[in-house]
Design a protein around this motif. Structure first.
Motif, PDB file in Angstrom:
ATOM      1  N   ILE A   7       0.983  -0.999  -0.144  1.00 19.73           N
ATOM      2  CA  ILE A   7       0.131   0.118   0.007  1.00 19.73           C
ATOM      3  C   ILE A   7       1.040   1.175   0.118  1.00 19.73           C
ATOM      4  O   ILE A   7       1.634   1.537   0.801  1.00 19.73           O
ATOM      5  N   ALA A   8       0.882   2.076  -0.974  1.00 19.67           N
ATOM      6  CA  ALA A   8       1.735   3.015  -1.035  1.00 19.67           C
ATOM      7  C   ALA A   8       0.671   4.326  -1.034  1.00 19.67           C
ATOM      8  O   ALA A   8      -0.326   4.496  -1.520  1.00 19.67           O
ATOM      9  N   THR A   9       1.178   5.209   0.149  1.00 16.14           N
ATOM     10  CA  THR A   9       0.013   6.275   0.750  1.00 16.14           C
ATOM     11  C   THR A   9       1.038   7.594   0.744  1.00 16.14           C
ATOM     12  O   THR A   9       1.947   7.439   1.249  1.00 16.14           O
ATOM     13  N   ASP A  10       0.223   8.583   0.588  1.00 12.77           N
ATOM     14  CA  ASP A  10       0.804   9.836   0.905  1.00 12.77           C
ATOM     15  C   ASP A  10       0.108  10.374   2.334  1.00 12.77           C
ATOM     16  O   ASP A  10       0.125  11.604   2.527  1.00 12.77           O
ATOM     17  N   GLY A  11      -0.997   9.650   2.567  1.00 10.48           N
ATOM     18  CA  GLY A  11      -1.774  10.219   3.829  1.00 10.48           C
ATOM     19  C   GLY A  11      -3.033  10.986   3.535  1.00 10.48           C
ATOM     20  O   GLY A  11      -3.621  11.585   4.413  1.00 10.48           O
ATOM     21  N   SER A  12      -2.981  11.400   2.273  1.00  9.05           N
ATOM     22  CA  SER A  12      -4.280  12.173   1.825  1.00  9.05           C
ATOM     23  C   SER A  12      -5.506  11.470   1.958  1.00  9.05           C
ATOM     24  O   SER A  12      -5.655  10.323   1.969  1.00  9.05           O
ATOM     25  N   ASP A  13      -6.529  12.150   1.987  1.00 13.05           N
ATOM     26  CA  ASP A  13      -7.874  11.642   2.202  1.00 13.05           C
ATOM     27  C   ASP A  13      -8.079  10.921   0.926  1.00 13.05           C
ATOM     28  O   ASP A  13      -8.845   9.873   0.943  1.00 13.05           O
ATOM     29  N   GLU A  14      -7.579  11.217  -0.493  1.00 12.58           N
ATOM     30  CA  GLU A  14      -7.766  10.330  -1.366  1.00 12.58           C
ATOM     31  C   GLU A  14      -7.249   9.162  -1.594  1.00 12.58           C
ATOM     32  O   GLU A  14      -7.877   8.186  -2.157  1.00 12.58           O
ATOM     33  N   ALA A  15      -6.312   8.846  -0.638  1.00 13.78           N
ATOM     34  CA  ALA A  15      -5.597   7.723  -0.586  1.00 13.78           C
ATOM     35  C   ALA A  15      -6.089   6.834   0.478  1.00 13.78           C
ATOM     36  O   ALA A  15      -5.802   5.517   0.670  1.00 13.78           O
ATOM     37  N   GLU A  16      -7.166   7.037   1.309  1.00 17.82           N
ATOM     38  CA  GLU A  16      -7.996   6.414   2.279  1.00 17.82           C
ATOM     39  C   GLU A  16      -8.639   5.242   1.459  1.00 17.82           C
ATOM     40  O   GLU A  16      -8.581   3.919   2.218  1.00 17.82           O
ATOM     41  N   GLY A  17      -9.267   5.310   0.391  1.00 15.82           N
ATOM     42  CA  GLY A  17      -9.739   4.068  -0.254  1.00 15.82           C
ATOM     43  C   GLY A  17      -8.647   3.106  -0.507  1.00 15.82           C
ATOM     44  O   GLY A  17      -9.280   1.875  -0.512  1.00 15.82           O
ATOM     45  N   CYS A  18      -7.650   3.526  -0.917  1.00 17.25           N
ATOM     46  CA  CYS A  18      -6.541   2.603  -1.241  1.00 17.25           C
ATOM     47  C   CYS A  18      -6.328   1.825   0.040  1.00 17.25           C
ATOM     48  O   CYS A  18      -6.139   0.513  -0.188  1.00 17.25           O
ATOM     49  N   VAL A  19      -6.025   2.536   1.024  1.00 13.24           N
ATOM     50  CA  VAL A  19      -5.528   1.753   2.344  1.00 13.24           C
ATOM     51  C   VAL A  19      -6.487   0.634   2.730  1.00 13.24           C
ATOM     52  O   VAL A  19      -6.329  -0.477   2.930  1.00 13.24           O
ATOM     53  N   GLU A  20      -7.964   1.176   2.777  1.00 19.00           N
ATOM     54  CA  GLU A  20      -9.180   0.490   3.260  1.00 19.00           C
ATOM     55  C   GLU A  20      -9.111  -1.022   2.228  1.00 19.00           C
ATOM     56  O   GLU A  20      -9.018  -2.058   2.667  1.00 19.00           O
ATOM     57  N   HIS A  21      -8.899  -0.713   0.989  1.00 18.92           N
ATOM     58  CA  HIS A  21      -9.190  -1.665  -0.131  1.00 18.92           C
ATOM     59  C   HIS A  21      -7.928  -2.748   0.040  1.00 18.92           C
ATOM     60  O   HIS A  21      -8.023  -3.979   0.238  1.00 18.92           O
ATOM     61  N   GLY A  22      -6.793  -2.267   0.035  1.00 17.62           N
ATOM     62  CA  GLY A  22      -5.715  -2.988   0.334  1.00 17.62           C
ATOM     63  C   GLY A  22      -5.625  -3.736   1.682  1.00 17.62           C
ATOM     64  O   GLY A  22      -5.110  -5.204   1.614  1.00 17.62           O
ATOM     65  N   LEU A  23      -6.037  -3.172   2.817  1.00 21.32           N
ATOM     66  CA  LEU A  23      -6.143  -3.917   4.029  1.00 21.32           C
ATOM     67  C   LEU A  23      -7.132  -5.293   3.843  1.00 21.32           C
ATOM     68  O   LEU A  23      -7.128  -6.403   4.284  1.00 21.32           O
TER      69      LEU A  23
END
Length: 145
Positions: A7-23
């Protein structure tokens, strides 16, 4: 199917969906989660001219907080995980990390909060072009592969 997901993230609100989907994916398949934050420097020389060592340390500290929060969520789901901070060009660092760590799937947001994307091109687009690993780009609660 997947042993290692990144999960590559920059901590932005836009990245939250990526984090949740990756988890969610990691939980379903029992994969190890790698969380990566890249402190952007050389690729954005136009925007970083004059940035002091203190400011770079501040960006690194922010990255540590972002990664720490995601790793906490990894733990809450009883998954194994590893958090990493790197410095450099985000797309190159993401691809290099994936290659070095036998990553089976890279997840990232469609667009982060950096202004650099508007000037030099999308990090996610660059990762898709450069990576030999499958890349899933998440836009909010929607995703594309």
């Amino acid at each position: 199917m997947y042993d290692n997901v990144l999960i590559a993230t920059d901590g932005s609100d836009e990245a939250e969906g990526c984090v949740e989907h990756g988890l969610d994916i990691a939980e379903r398949v029992g994969a190890k989660v790698h969380v990566l934050y890249v402190v952007e420097t050389k690729a954005s020389y136009i925007l970083t001219v004059g940035i002091s060592d203190d400011e770079l340390r501040s960006y690194r500290k922010y990255g540590e907080e972002v990664v720490g929060e995601v790793i906490e969520r990894v733990s809450e789901r009883d998954l194994s995980g590893e958090g990493v901070i790197r410095t450099g060009r985000p797309a190159e660092e993401i691809v290099e990390y994936a290659e070095e760590n036998d990553v089976d799937l890279v997840l990232m947001g469609k667009q982060g909060h950096g202004a650099i994307d508007r000037h030099l091109g999308s990090t996610s687009e660059k990762v898709i072009r450069m990576a030999d690993t499958p890349v899933t780009v998440v836009a909010g609660t929607q995703w594309t592969t």
